[in-house]
Design an enzyme around this catalytic site. Sequence first.
Site, PDB file in Angstrom:
ATOM      1  N   ASP A   9       0.838  -1.200   0.003  1.00 29.08           N
ATOM      2  CA  ASP A   9      -0.042   0.136   0.159  1.00 29.08           C
ATOM      3  C   ASP A   9       0.834   1.528  -0.151  1.00 29.08           C
ATOM      4  O   ASP A   9       0.528   2.163  -0.610  1.00 29.08           O
ATOM      5  CB  ASP A   9      -0.704  -0.120   1.188  1.00 29.08           C
ATOM      6  CG  ASP A   9      -2.118  -0.856   1.048  1.00 29.08           C
ATOM      7  OD1 ASP A   9      -2.493  -1.618   0.229  1.00 29.08           O
ATOM      8  OD2 ASP A   9      -2.995  -1.049   2.061  1.00 29.08           O
ATOM      9  N   GLY A  50      -6.529   2.581   7.488  1.00 28.98           N
ATOM     10  CA  GLY A  50      -5.073   2.783   7.870  1.00 28.98           C
ATOM     11  C   GLY A  50      -4.860   3.241   9.383  1.00 28.98           C
ATOM     12  O   GLY A  50      -5.575   2.899  10.301  1.00 28.98           O
ATOM     13  N   TYR A  51      -4.102   4.316   9.422  1.00 27.72           N
ATOM     14  CA  TYR A  51      -3.734   4.842  10.651  1.00 27.72           C
ATOM     15  C   TYR A  51      -4.907   5.165  11.665  1.00 27.72           C
ATOM     16  O   TYR A  51      -5.040   5.081  12.776  1.00 27.72           O
ATOM     17  CB  TYR A  51      -2.868   6.252  10.620  1.00 27.72           C
ATOM     18  CG  TYR A  51      -2.129   6.695  11.364  1.00 27.72           C
ATOM     19  CD1 TYR A  51      -1.994   6.254  12.743  1.00 27.72           C
ATOM     20  CD2 TYR A  51      -1.662   7.989  11.241  1.00 27.72           C
ATOM     21  CE1 TYR A  51      -1.227   6.497  13.847  1.00 27.72           C
ATOM     22  CE2 TYR A  51      -0.745   8.658  12.608  1.00 27.72           C
ATOM     23  CZ  TYR A  51      -0.522   7.932  13.685  1.00 27.72           C
ATOM     24  OH  TYR A  51       0.009   8.379  14.961  1.00 27.72           O
ATOM     25  N   SER A  52      -6.126   6.047  10.861  1.00 23.19           N
ATOM     26  CA  SER A  52      -7.212   6.236  11.602  1.00 23.19           C
ATOM     27  C   SER A  52      -7.706   4.941  12.215  1.00 23.19           C
ATOM     28  O   SER A  52      -8.218   5.206  13.582  1.00 23.19           O
ATOM     29  CB  SER A  52      -8.070   6.871  10.660  1.00 23.19           C
ATOM     30  OG  SER A  52      -9.309   7.044  11.276  1.00 23.19           O
ATOM     31  N   LEU A  53      -7.954   3.920  11.437  1.00 27.63           N
ATOM     32  CA  LEU A  53      -8.502   2.658  12.319  1.00 27.63           C
ATOM     33  C   LEU A  53      -7.492   2.319  13.295  1.00 27.63           C
ATOM     34  O   LEU A  53      -8.371   1.873  14.328  1.00 27.63           O
ATOM     35  CB  LEU A  53      -8.366   1.674  11.014  1.00 27.63           C
ATOM     36  CG  LEU A  53      -9.098   0.325  11.445  1.00 27.63           C
ATOM     37  CD1 LEU A  53     -10.465   0.372  11.783  1.00 27.63           C
ATOM     38  CD2 LEU A  53      -9.033  -0.935  10.329  1.00 27.63           C
ATOM     39  N   SER A  54      -6.396   2.497  13.178  1.00 25.44           N
ATOM     40  CA  SER A  54      -5.583   1.664  14.342  1.00 25.44           C
ATOM     41  C   SER A  54      -5.675   2.837  15.634  1.00 25.44           C
ATOM     42  O   SER A  54      -5.407   2.243  16.640  1.00 25.44           O
ATOM     43  CB  SER A  54      -4.221   1.971  13.852  1.00 25.44           C
ATOM     44  OG  SER A  54      -3.537   3.001  13.836  1.00 25.44           O
TER      45      SER A  54
END
Length: 294
Positions: free
Chosen positions: A74, A191-195
């Site tokens: 990605d 991505g980062y937001s989900l984590s």
Amino acid sequence: MKIALYGQYYKDNTEDIIEKVLRVFDRYAPQVLIEANFYTVLNEKGLLPKPFDTFSEHEELQEGIDLFISIGGDGTMLRAATLVRDKNIPIVGINAGRLGFLATVQQENIEALLPQIFTGGYKISSRSLLSLDYQGMSPEDSALDFALNEVTVSRKDTTSMITIDVKLNGDHLNSYWADGLIISTPTGSTGYSLSCGGPVLMPDVTSLVITPIAPHNLNARPLVIPDDTDIELRVSSREEQHLVSLDSRIISVNVETVLRLKKAGFTIKLVEFPQEKFLDTLRKKLLWGEDKRN
């Protein structure tokens, strides 16, 4: 058909991937251009049977290119977006790493799926982007002022929290005490937001997500907003600068600088095959259905 090829070399599987891609090319005889650094590596490894034209920059992507193939993960797809930019060239992602949300063509499926780009057996998924502007932005940063996944503000050279003041369409939303703040597109929501606890958005929804990073107040929750919202961020910190990242590109910005974010005026076109839909990838990535009770 004219195809641009870009990628990262992985010693474990790039040779096999290139061999499969070239076998498909032999059957359909497209005109192929290869990114210069990738071309050099492939040539040194003896993976190219003949010379190919090359390109290095966004400006060198010629008119009439029908497709852009990215080989990697990605992260490679995000770099491919910085080469394509607003040229409306569809991007196909061949995955050379772990299962990704953007590079969805798996190594074992290359020879089954890639021929479909020549027969029209795919659809285009248009992905919205965020653009960033602020006073004093350098010409180099202005040329890459967009993000496909997210724009993030975060602390620099300190373990102390920063304060991020947020306005939406000129109205005050909140002052977040946190390690940082993520403004995510639907594409970046996985991505980062989900984590950091943000929700997953379907790629075609017209929304953005504001997600705090390790907020001091536990009632500071992720917020979904319309994607036509004008966003202003202003960071206060004990240090003189803070960090702003656009996907994987990082900029140092003086504190108290007003950052203006909005939906970019162009989209990135991703190729989606019927066999590799977003929901299929989501189930695989999040292991939905693996629990035997389901």
